[in-house]
Write an enzyme that holds these catalytic residues in place. Structure first.
Site, PDB file in Angstrom:
ATOM      1  N   THR A 146       0.954  -1.156   0.172  1.00  0.00           N
ATOM      2  CA  THR A 146      -0.087   0.035  -0.002  1.00  0.00           C
ATOM      3  C   THR A 146       0.790   1.089   0.003  1.00  0.00           C
ATOM      4  O   THR A 146       0.546   2.048  -0.800  1.00  0.00           O
ATOM      5  CB  THR A 146      -0.857  -0.017   1.073  1.00  0.00           C
ATOM      6  OG1 THR A 146      -1.738  -1.014   1.087  1.00  0.00           O
ATOM      7  CG2 THR A 146      -1.831   1.321   1.296  1.00  0.00           C
ATOM      8  N   GLN A 158      -5.832  -2.188  -2.640  1.00  0.00           N
ATOM      9  CA  GLN A 158      -5.317  -0.969  -2.114  1.00  0.00           C
ATOM     10  C   GLN A 158      -4.586  -0.466  -3.375  1.00  0.00           C
ATOM     11  O   GLN A 158      -3.626  -1.063  -4.050  1.00  0.00           O
ATOM     12  CB  GLN A 158      -4.177  -1.366  -1.082  1.00  0.00           C
ATOM     13  CG  GLN A 158      -4.920  -1.907   0.152  1.00  0.00           C
ATOM     14  CD  GLN A 158      -4.869  -3.320   0.215  1.00  0.00           C
ATOM     15  OE1 GLN A 158      -5.205  -4.078  -0.724  1.00  0.00           O
ATOM     16  NE2 GLN A 158      -4.891  -3.907   1.401  1.00  0.00           N
ATOM     17  N   GLN A 191      -9.969   2.011  -3.560  1.00  0.00           N
ATOM     18  CA  GLN A 191      -9.721   1.601  -2.314  1.00  0.00           C
ATOM     19  C   GLN A 191      -8.329   2.412  -1.759  1.00  0.00           C
ATOM     20  O   GLN A 191      -7.515   2.257  -2.698  1.00  0.00           O
ATOM     21  CB  GLN A 191      -9.541   0.159  -2.007  1.00  0.00           C
ATOM     22  CG  GLN A 191      -9.150  -0.240  -0.536  1.00  0.00           C
ATOM     23  CD  GLN A 191      -9.254  -1.586  -0.562  1.00  0.00           C
ATOM     24  OE1 GLN A 191      -9.755  -2.535  -1.275  1.00  0.00           O
ATOM     25  NE2 GLN A 191      -8.512  -2.303   0.432  1.00  0.00           N
ATOM     26  N   ASP A 192      -8.187   3.117  -0.838  1.00  0.00           N
ATOM     27  CA  ASP A 192      -7.117   3.681  -0.262  1.00  0.00           C
ATOM     28  C   ASP A 192      -6.792   4.825  -1.224  1.00  0.00           C
ATOM     29  O   ASP A 192      -5.555   5.014  -1.491  1.00  0.00           O
ATOM     30  CB  ASP A 192      -5.872   2.878  -0.083  1.00  0.00           C
ATOM     31  CG  ASP A 192      -6.156   1.913   1.040  1.00  0.00           C
ATOM     32  OD1 ASP A 192      -7.391   2.003   1.850  1.00  0.00           O
ATOM     33  OD2 ASP A 192      -5.387   1.003   1.320  1.00  0.00           O
ATOM     34  N   ASP A 202     -12.011   2.848   2.610  1.00  0.00           N
ATOM     35  CA  ASP A 202     -10.907   3.289   3.399  1.00  0.00           C
ATOM     36  C   ASP A 202     -10.184   4.521   2.582  1.00  0.00           C
ATOM     37  O   ASP A 202      -9.152   4.430   2.452  1.00  0.00           O
ATOM     38  CB  ASP A 202      -9.994   2.159   3.754  1.00  0.00           C
ATOM     39  CG  ASP A 202     -10.804   1.164   4.493  1.00  0.00           C
ATOM     40  OD1 ASP A 202     -11.833   1.241   5.180  1.00  0.00           O
ATOM     41  OD2 ASP A 202     -10.193  -0.036   4.435  1.00  0.00           O
ATOM     42  N   ARG A 232     -14.060   3.242   9.652  1.00  0.00           N
ATOM     43  CA  ARG A 232     -13.993   2.233  10.486  1.00  0.00           C
ATOM     44  C   ARG A 232     -12.497   2.324  11.018  1.00  0.00           C
ATOM     45  O   ARG A 232     -11.689   2.561  10.516  1.00  0.00           O
ATOM     46  CB  ARG A 232     -14.189   0.671   9.802  1.00  0.00           C
ATOM     47  CG  ARG A 232     -13.477   0.579   8.591  1.00  0.00           C
ATOM     48  CD  ARG A 232     -13.330  -0.758   7.982  1.00  0.00           C
ATOM     49  NE  ARG A 232     -12.610  -0.997   6.835  1.00  0.00           N
ATOM     50  CZ  ARG A 232     -12.417  -2.157   6.353  1.00  0.00           C
ATOM     51  NH1 ARG A 232     -12.843  -3.245   6.666  1.00  0.00           N
ATOM     52  NH2 ARG A 232     -11.429  -2.362   5.157  1.00  0.00           N
ATOM     53  N   TRP A 250      -9.004   1.136  11.657  1.00  0.00           N
ATOM     54  CA  TRP A 250      -7.975   0.452  11.286  1.00  0.00           C
ATOM     55  C   TRP A 250      -6.911   0.058  12.274  1.00  0.00           C
ATOM     56  O   TRP A 250      -6.382  -1.072  12.380  1.00  0.00           O
ATOM     57  CB  TRP A 250      -7.388   1.386  10.302  1.00  0.00           C
ATOM     58  CG  TRP A 250      -6.064   0.538   9.345  1.00  0.00           C
ATOM     59  CD1 TRP A 250      -5.844  -0.894   9.343  1.00  0.00           C
ATOM     60  CD2 TRP A 250      -4.951   1.270   8.625  1.00  0.00           C
ATOM     61  NE1 TRP A 250      -4.566  -1.012   8.577  1.00  0.00           N
ATOM     62  CE2 TRP A 250      -4.289   0.291   8.239  1.00  0.00           C
ATOM     63  CE3 TRP A 250      -4.823   2.301   8.249  1.00  0.00           C
ATOM     64  CZ2 TRP A 250      -3.131   0.388   7.313  1.00  0.00           C
ATOM     65  CZ3 TRP A 250      -3.552   2.673   7.506  1.00  0.00           C
ATOM     66  CH2 TRP A 250      -2.709   1.796   7.227  1.00  0.00           C
TER      67      TRP A 250
END
Length: 533
Positions: A297, A327, A349-350, A371, A439, A441
């Site tokens: 990531t 990611q 995502q990310d 996320d 959420r 992490w």
């Protein structure tokens, strides 16, 4: 188990004690005594390490406890960096080597951050830099997790955990002694009074650069794909900065309109850099590195910056890997005291990795699914537009995933005076796709939405658990004076760490002024405001 690592270095505790004894400065705190000193140790998560260190040296004041702890933490960071440097990679697969390369960079940065802490008397700066060092340790582990190769990390985890304990002690001790310091200059930190909607840490010339119309900024060098500038790629321009500029003054790069297909990285040695584009949608940096194709990531970012004091405006950053690649970071920032203005971040995502340091985002657009605003910086996004995209089938959307691992880290994601709504591709599926504010992490995850417009896509529970009961009593999730169809708090989660904030004084803790080092709100936000702590 196959032996993956060859250790060339052994940690010499005797050397550490000599180092501490010789170099610990004799600094006086008003009213200090041995009882106070030991009580500071008791505030640390590992008090036995603290008392062991002060028992070996002639320490009399809490400030000397901090200096001694920082010196020992530095020794641990240097040791960790040597361990990673000396690893035998002959049995490593290519993916594991990528995670190793991240760790090498991260522990090198930790040495740098702790050295900065030793050279400072500003407690808030020190807390920020120690928070960054702790984040680096966690990110090293995450890299091996991302690639499902954690067994590689476990072979040297015990040795590196020593560093984690020392940096956590330093965070706790620095926080504990701050009220004891005599000089108010040591505890107030930078003032963030504002002018023209920009924080006071920006110089007058920097504010002028941010307020100048697009295309009119006077640049030191110009990047243009058509050859009309000094360089054709952003990476080539970045490489030239250290050679061209004198000292550490602000250096401005103008990137003309175009689609720049490259991965850009700005190292910590390139400080006080400003990049100006021709507008989001006009100057675009894009790539498609992602975890599914072997990147961690951390290393998947299209654009990554570590150098302090970074400013960017009128740009667009994309990771085009798509939702199936998981990611895939568009923009990663570990730049302390940085400003991002009028920029767009596109991914799934990310998307936006607010990695570490103090960061201020103004008038930006962020697009993603899972996320997609995440990391462990002290980051405030203000007057931004957050667009939730359609995920893969069966997936849920989570806007944030904050990663604070220690209660003493001064980090969190604050989203203020912004609007959160469905992107065009999601609007027809809002009823069938669940979307949450965030959420946890990591265990002490901290996220606050204040005075935001939340559209009807937000699930009535508001927040989603990471796994079972993990972090539900240690996180801090706050909501203050939000509006819109998704802002109702009657059906929100009943976690101990969730807070419907009704007090202006509580909300003020998360303002640009207080959260990013003391001062005030941006004047036209309408949030109750106090100039100091």
């Amino acid at each position: 188990m196959t032996e993956f690592i060859h250790f060339r270095y052994a940690f010499a505790f005797t050397f550490l004690h000599v180092l501490v004894t010789i170099f610990t400065p004799f600094l006086v705190v008003h009213g200090a005594n041995p009882t106070t000193t030991f009580s500071v140790c008791n505030r640390a998560p590992y008090p036995e390490i603290c008392t062991y260190l002060i028992g070996k040296t002639s320490i009399e004041t809490p400030l000397q406890v901090r200096e001694t702890t920082l010196l020992s933490t530095l020794a641990q960071a240097e040791h960790a960096h040597k361990l990673v440097s000396a690893m035998d990679l002959s049995s490593f697969e290519p993916r594991a080597k990528l995670a190793w390369a991240d760790c090498l960079e991260l522990y090198d940065d930790s040495v740098y951050q702790i050295n900065r802490s030793l050279g400072s008397t500003n407690s808030r700066d020190i807390q920020t830099w120690l928070s960054s060092a702790a984040t680096n340790h966690e990110t090293c582990k995450n890299g091996f997790h991302d690639l499902n190769m954690f067994s590689h990390f476990q072979t040297f985890q015990t040795s590196l955990n020593g560093f984690s304990k020392y940096v956590r002690n330093s965070l706790a001790i620095n926080k504990a002694i701050t009220p004891l310091l005599v000089s108010s200059k040591q505890i107030k930190g930078r003032r963030l009074m504002t002018k023209n909607n920009f924080p006071k840490w920006l110089s007058k010339s920097d504010r002028k650069l941010l307020a100048t119309p697009t295309g009119a900024t006077s640049a030191d060098i110009v990047v243009a794909q058509d050859g009309s500038g000094d360089y054709k790629t952003i990476s080539a321009a970045i490489a030239a900065v250290l050679k061209l500029r004198k000292g550490d003054s602000r250096f401005v790069i103008h990137v003309k309109a175009g689609v720049y297909k490259e991965n850009v990285e700005i190292k910590k040695t390139t400080r006080n850099l400003m990049i100006v584009g021709d507008g989001m949608g006009s100057t675009i940096v894009t790539s498609n590195k992602n975890a599914q194709d072997g990147s961690t990531t951390f290393s998947s970012a299209t654009f990554a910056v570590s150098g302090a004091g970074f400013i960017v405006r009128d740009m667009q950053f994309e990771n085009s890997a798509g939702p199936a690649k998981h990611q895939a970071v568009a923009f990663r920032s570990g730049s302390d005291l940085s400003v991002v203005y009028n920029c767009a971040f596109l991914g799934y995502q990310d998307t936006l990795y607010v990695y570490s340091g103090r960061q201020f985002y103004r008038n930006c657009m962020v697009y993603g699914t899972q996320d997609f605003i995440f990391g462990n910086a002290a980051a405030v996004l203000q007057t931004c537009s957050i667009r939730v995209r359609k995920p893969m089938g069966g997936q849920m959307n989570t806007i944030t995933a904050q990663a604070r691992t220690d209660p003493n880290q001064n980090t969190g994601i604050i989203i203020h005076d912004s609007d959160i709504s469905a992107n065009s591709d999601l609007r027809g599926s809002v009823g069938s796709v669940q979307t949450f504010l965030g959420r946890p992490w990591k265990q002490y995850s901290r996220t606050v939405f204040m005075k935001c417009a939340l559209d009807n896509l937000i699930n009535s529970a508001g927040w989603m658990p990471w796994s079972g009961n993990f972090a539900l009593s240690t996180l801090y999730y706050g909501e203050y004076m939000n509006t819109g169809a998704g802002a109702g708090t009657g059906g929100r989660v009943k976690w101990p760490g969730h807070h419907v904030i009704t007090s202006a004084s509580e909300a003020t803790k998360f303002t640009v002024g207080d959260f990013l080092d003391g001062g005030s709100w941006i004047p036209n936000t309408g949030i109750p405001y106090t100039a100091g702590l």
